[in-house]
Design an enzyme around this catalytic site. Structure first.
Site, PDB file in Angstrom:
ATOM      1  N   TYR A 210       0.836  -1.206   0.000  1.00 19.05           N
ATOM      2  CA  TYR A 210       0.000   0.000   0.000  1.00 19.05           C
ATOM      3  C   TYR A 210       0.871   1.256   0.000  1.00 19.05           C
ATOM      4  CZ  TYR A 210      -2.980   3.770   1.618  1.00 19.05           C
ATOM      5  OH  TYR A 210      -3.617   4.984   1.734  1.00 19.05           O
ATOM      6  N   LYS A 214       1.457   4.258  -3.004  1.00 18.51           N
ATOM      7  CA  LYS A 214       1.259   5.697  -2.833  1.00 18.51           C
ATOM      8  C   LYS A 214       2.533   6.478  -3.177  1.00 18.51           C
ATOM      9  CE  LYS A 214      -3.042   5.742  -1.618  1.00 18.51           C
ATOM     10  NZ  LYS A 214      -4.065   6.482  -2.372  1.00 18.51           N
TER      11      LYS A 214
END
Length: 340
Positions: A210, A214
């Site tokens: 994750y 980003k």
């Protein structure tokens, strides 16, 4: 005091940002005649952003997977937002797009350009978190990277011609692509932000995927700006909108979610960061090409991790070239879908 490569005050200010965001629904300029895309705009920050854009007169296309959710969101926005003196409301429309399937992204872009002759700002808002390590997209990509970043790289590439045409007939620096990052970029992303060598054979570290996805959004924004920003006139900018109570937490175990709950804010405050990235005069091509990174609720990040800043630079510039490597990898994955 340094913490994980950044100052403790920097971390603190992203959970508790300064008051009085520069741009809110109360002072956003009239957006009459302008067209926007918000991916994942049926809930959370995307919903609040769509609501503000619509209230300021903008025509908003919500690109999302579930039609019924978007229709419910549109109905709710229209029931809550009413015209005020001197301002007219905009428009709200749905286009189906499933970010886990690059063919669906291609189809959504094709539908949009068939309907519109301009696009002022593309808000690449949609994202997922904390999904099983073995989960893959339709094209076999690690799910967080595929949905959060690669799908948006393809969408941005496909819509760059219409964004560029809009830039030609608009004030300088006003056509933009906005990319969301996260506080987790500096807290938990691997050294260099993205492990390019492991993208095709990802590790089982869910949280790392994750945070890396980003960081990848920041890298994508920087590479778009460097490679084609001055030619297209389109400003691509990334930043951390903040930490909020949104559906992105729905797949996160309670033992991880509840300790964070006291630090989570209302989604509308995340929309304020997007408004700053989308409309502030402080955001311009020079800053985008330099790889500047925004943070909540509308300001420049005071100083990111050194390994991430080096990742933005090529090896010839004294960096690691990690951003370039990531973008090149993306281009290979989206190549079969990159024409309309």
């Amino acid at each position: 005091m340094p913490l994980l490569g950044v100052g403790l005050a920097t971390i603190w200010s992203q959970f508790f940002p300064p008051k009085n965001p520069p741009i809110t629904e109360n002072n956003v300029p009239s957006l009459s005649g302008k067209v926007f895309i918000v991916t994942g705009g049926s809930s959370g920050i995307g919903y609040e952003l769509s609501k503000i854009l619509y209230g300021a007169g903008g025509k908003v296309y919500i690109l999302s997977r579930t039609k019924s959710n978007v229709e419910a969101a549109i109905a709710k926005i229209k029931s809550e937002v009413h015209p005020t003196e001197g301002k007219e409301l905009g428009g709200l429309e749905f286009i189906h797009m499933d970010l886990e399937d690059l063919a669906s992204v291609q189809s959504a872009a094709k539908e949009f350009v068939a309907k519109e002759a301009r696009l002022d700002v593309l808000f690449n808002n949609a994202g997922v978190a904390h999904l099983p390590a073995e989960k893959r997209t339709k094209q076999g990509l690690e799910y967080h990277h595929g949905v959060n970043s690669v799908g948006h790289v393809l969408l941005s590439k496909l819509l760059m011609p219409i964004l560029s045409e809009t830039a030609k007939k608009s004030p300088p620096n006003s056509a933009r692509v906005v990319w969301p990052a996260s506080i987790m970029v500096e807290l938990t992303s691997p050294a260099g932000g993205v492990l390019v060598s492991q993208l095709d054979t990802p590790s089982p570290k869910i949280d790392e995927h994750y945070s890396a996805s980003k960081a990848a959004n920041w890298f994508a924004a920087s590479e778009f700006a460097k490679r084609s920003g001055r030619e297209t006139g389109v400003v691509s900018i990334a930043g951390n909108p903040g930490s909020f109570v949104t559906n992105v937490w729905r797949s996160t175990p309670g033992f991880l979610y509840y300790p964070f709950l006291p630090l989570l804010r209302k989604p509308v405050q995340g929309a304020y960061t997007y408004l700053w990235m989308g409309f502030s005069e402080e955001v311009n091509m020079d800053e985008a090409v330099a790889g500047r990174y925004a943070t909540c609720d509308g300001r420049w990040h005071p100083g990111q991790r050194e390994d991430l800043l080096l990742a933005l630079k090529s090896e010839e510039e004294g960096g690691t070239g990690r951003a370039k490597g990531y973008f090149d990898w993306c281009e290979g994955k989206i190549a079969p879908f990159s024409t309309l």
